[in-house]
Design a protein around this motif. Structure first.
Motif, mmCIF file in Angstrom:
data_model
loop_
_atom_site.group_PDB
_atom_site.id
_atom_site.type_symbol
_atom_site.label_atom_id
_atom_site.label_comp_id
_atom_site.label_asym_id
_atom_site.label_seq_id
_atom_site.Cartn_x
_atom_site.Cartn_y
_atom_site.Cartn_z
ATOM 1 N N GLN A 241 -11.252 -0.826 -10.293
ATOM 2 C CA GLN A 241 -10.368 -1.479 -9.590
ATOM 3 C C GLN A 241 -10.349 -2.053 -8.748
ATOM 4 O O GLN A 241 -10.636 -2.009 -7.221
ATOM 5 C CB GLN A 241 -8.837 -0.633 -9.666
ATOM 6 N N GLY A 242 -11.028 -3.688 -9.393
ATOM 7 C CA GLY A 242 -11.272 -4.939 -8.788
ATOM 8 C C GLY A 242 -10.092 -5.467 -7.291
ATOM 9 O O GLY A 242 -9.013 -5.696 -8.395
ATOM 10 N N GLU A 243 -10.633 -5.508 -6.418
ATOM 11 C CA GLU A 243 -9.194 -5.785 -5.387
ATOM 12 C C GLU A 243 -8.878 -7.370 -5.708
ATOM 13 O O GLU A 243 -7.725 -7.985 -5.593
ATOM 14 C CB GLU A 243 -10.623 -5.991 -4.170
ATOM 15 N N THR B 89 -6.438 -7.004 -8.557
ATOM 16 C CA THR B 89 -5.687 -6.786 -8.022
ATOM 17 C C THR B 89 -4.678 -7.394 -7.613
ATOM 18 O O THR B 89 -3.269 -6.984 -8.019
ATOM 19 C CB THR B 89 -5.941 -5.126 -7.603
ATOM 20 N N LEU B 90 -4.841 -8.346 -6.311
ATOM 21 C CA LEU B 90 -4.146 -8.655 -5.017
ATOM 22 C C LEU B 90 -4.123 -9.949 -5.692
ATOM 23 O O LEU B 90 -3.235 -10.858 -4.709
ATOM 24 C CB LEU B 90 -5.003 -8.449 -3.701
ATOM 25 N N GLY B 91 -4.643 -10.708 -6.585
ATOM 26 C CA GLY B 91 -4.045 -12.357 -7.162
ATOM 27 C C GLY B 91 -5.454 -12.856 -6.274
ATOM 28 O O GLY B 91 -4.764 -13.997 -5.744
ATOM 29 N N VAL B 92 -6.275 -12.226 -6.211
ATOM 30 C CA VAL B 92 -7.605 -12.613 -5.154
ATOM 31 C C VAL B 92 -8.741 -14.218 -6.191
ATOM 32 O O VAL B 92 -9.143 -14.035 -6.352
ATOM 33 C CB VAL B 92 -8.536 -12.878 -4.010
ATOM 34 N N ALA B 93 -8.406 -15.728 -5.624
ATOM 35 C CA ALA B 93 -9.246 -16.178 -6.602
ATOM 36 C C ALA B 93 -10.478 -16.712 -6.105
ATOM 37 O O ALA B 93 -10.874 -16.380 -5.392
ATOM 38 C CB ALA B 93 -8.557 -17.902 -6.900
ATOM 39 N N VAL C 250 -15.446 -7.000 -10.024
ATOM 40 C CA VAL C 250 -15.726 -7.888 -8.417
ATOM 41 C C VAL C 250 -15.301 -6.829 -7.468
ATOM 42 O O VAL C 250 -14.029 -6.857 -7.784
ATOM 43 C CB VAL C 250 -15.581 -9.496 -8.001
ATOM 44 N N ASN C 251 -15.485 -6.042 -6.572
ATOM 45 C CA ASN C 251 -15.472 -5.461 -5.290
ATOM 46 C C ASN C 251 -15.403 -6.348 -4.399
ATOM 47 O O ASN C 251 -16.370 -7.174 -3.529
ATOM 48 C CB ASN C 251 -15.816 -4.608 -5.069
ATOM 49 N N LEU C 252 -14.194 -6.324 -2.977
ATOM 50 C CA LEU C 252 -13.951 -7.094 -1.736
ATOM 51 C C LEU C 252 -13.360 -6.299 -1.076
ATOM 52 O O LEU C 252 -12.775 -5.536 -0.967
ATOM 53 C CB LEU C 252 -13.065 -8.551 -1.876
ATOM 54 N N ALA C 253 -14.192 -6.346 0.195
ATOM 55 C CA ALA C 253 -13.838 -5.721 1.078
ATOM 56 C C ALA C 253 -13.771 -5.869 2.545
ATOM 57 O O ALA C 253 -14.926 -6.177 2.995
ATOM 58 C CB ALA C 253 -14.491 -4.507 1.110
ATOM 59 N N VAL D 298 -16.818 -9.608 2.692
ATOM 60 C CA VAL D 298 -17.587 -8.867 1.355
ATOM 61 C C VAL D 298 -17.189 -8.653 0.086
ATOM 62 O O VAL D 298 -17.161 -7.825 0.120
ATOM 63 C CB VAL D 298 -18.792 -7.546 1.731
ATOM 64 N N SER D 299 -17.778 -9.665 -0.589
ATOM 65 C CA SER D 299 -18.005 -9.482 -2.250
ATOM 66 C C SER D 299 -18.812 -8.794 -2.397
ATOM 67 O O SER D 299 -20.187 -9.662 -2.326
ATOM 68 C CB SER D 299 -17.161 -10.540 -3.089
ATOM 69 N N THR D 300 -18.879 -7.665 -4.004
ATOM 70 C CA THR D 300 -19.838 -7.535 -4.331
ATOM 71 C C THR D 300 -19.739 -7.383 -5.640
ATOM 72 O O THR D 300 -18.376 -7.316 -6.575
ATOM 73 C CB THR D 300 -20.815 -6.765 -3.909
ATOM 74 N N LEU D 301 -20.388 -7.267 -6.758
ATOM 75 C CA LEU D 301 -20.551 -6.901 -8.284
ATOM 76 C C LEU D 301 -20.670 -4.987 -8.437
ATOM 77 O O LEU D 301 -21.692 -4.706 -8.183
ATOM 78 C CB LEU D 301 -21.382 -7.773 -8.866
ATOM 79 N N GLY D 302 -19.598 -4.668 -8.755
ATOM 80 C CA GLY D 302 -19.428 -3.639 -9.211
ATOM 81 C C GLY D 302 -20.533 -2.954 -10.547
ATOM 82 O O GLY D 302 -20.720 -3.747 -11.179
ATOM 83 N N GLY D 303 -20.908 -1.444 -10.725
ATOM 84 C CA GLY D 303 -22.060 -1.671 -12.121
ATOM 85 C C GLY D 303 -20.498 -1.750 -13.434
ATOM 86 O O GLY D 303 -22.074 -2.087 -14.436
#
Length: 226
Positions: free
Chosen positions: A113-115, A118-122, A46-49, A37-42
């Motif tokens: 810290q957006g995943e 940080t992890l290089g996810v396009a 982009v958060n991805l989990a 799931v990707s979401t937008l932080g405040g």
């Protein structure tokens, strides 16, 4: 006794700790698809989990549900927090080639810290939602929160699917909207932490009408009499 000859054991969940219940249900409700799931932080990041308590609940309208749970202190996880603020999210489905980076996004990074960065996810932009999708995901569902249900410490987010991004080679028949599911090469969760399954080993069973079932019963009865 079961067909295998082994008796059943009954587990009373009211007498068990949550961790014990988790091990039991996660071990038997399998395979479970993965909602990445990707979401937008405040702050706009982009958060991805990933979440494996996830499923499709219907198609008219298309509705998905997933359970992000809460942290040990009872506060919402980043995904639930972001959806509560913006109401939008994207469910990216996970192919085997993305399994390792998907697993890495389960790391408990600080909220700001957006995943993906940080992890290089396009990422690629959304169409019906402001939330971007994982560019390499073979299929992504753009969703809008309909309702969040709290049952004790279980949090279930229901989302209406507004649109689907689907890799072109997985479209078997564009006019009839048939999907070549095997081309997606998706993975699912088996049991608890760390165990996954591929979706390539499949078999088919035709769904019978009642009339067809009755005909088969008659044929079986005739063969038995012979």
């Amino acid at each position: 006794m079961t067909a295998s000859g082994a008796p059943h054991l009954h587990f009373d969940f009211s007498a068990l700790a949550p961790a014990e219940v988790y091990k039991l249900v996660a071990g038997v409700v399998v395979p479970r698809p993965i909602a990445w799931v990707s979401t937008l932080g405040g702050g706009g990041h982009v958060n991805l989990a990933p979440y494996s308590f996830f499923g499709l609940m219907g198609s008219d309208p298309a509705v998905v549900a997933f359970g992000p749970g809460d942290r040990a202190d009872g506060t919402p996880k980043d995904t639930a927090l972001n959806i509560g603020r913006g109401g939008e999210f994207t469910v990216n489905l996970v192919s085997e080639g993305l399994a390792h980076v998907m697993n890495a996004t389960a790391t408990d990074f600080p909220y700001e810290q957006g995943e993906p960065e940080t992890l290089g996810v396009a990422l690629a932009p959304g169409v019906r939602v402001r939330v971007p999708r994982v560019a390499q995901s073979p299929a992504s569902l753009e969703c809008r929160e309909v309702q969040t249900v709290l049952i004790g410490r279980t949090r279930v987010i229901l989302g209406e699917v507004l649109g689907l991004h689907l890799r072109a080679d997985a479209v078997q028949n564009l006019e009839r909207h048939h999907v070549e599911t095997a081309a997606l090469d998706l993975v699912g969760r088996m049991g608890g932490r760390g165990t996954y399954t591929r979706t390539r080993d499949t078999f088919s069973l035709d769904r019978l009408t009642y009339a067809a079932w009755r005909e088969r019963q008659k044929e079986a009865e005739v063969q038995a009499d012979d």
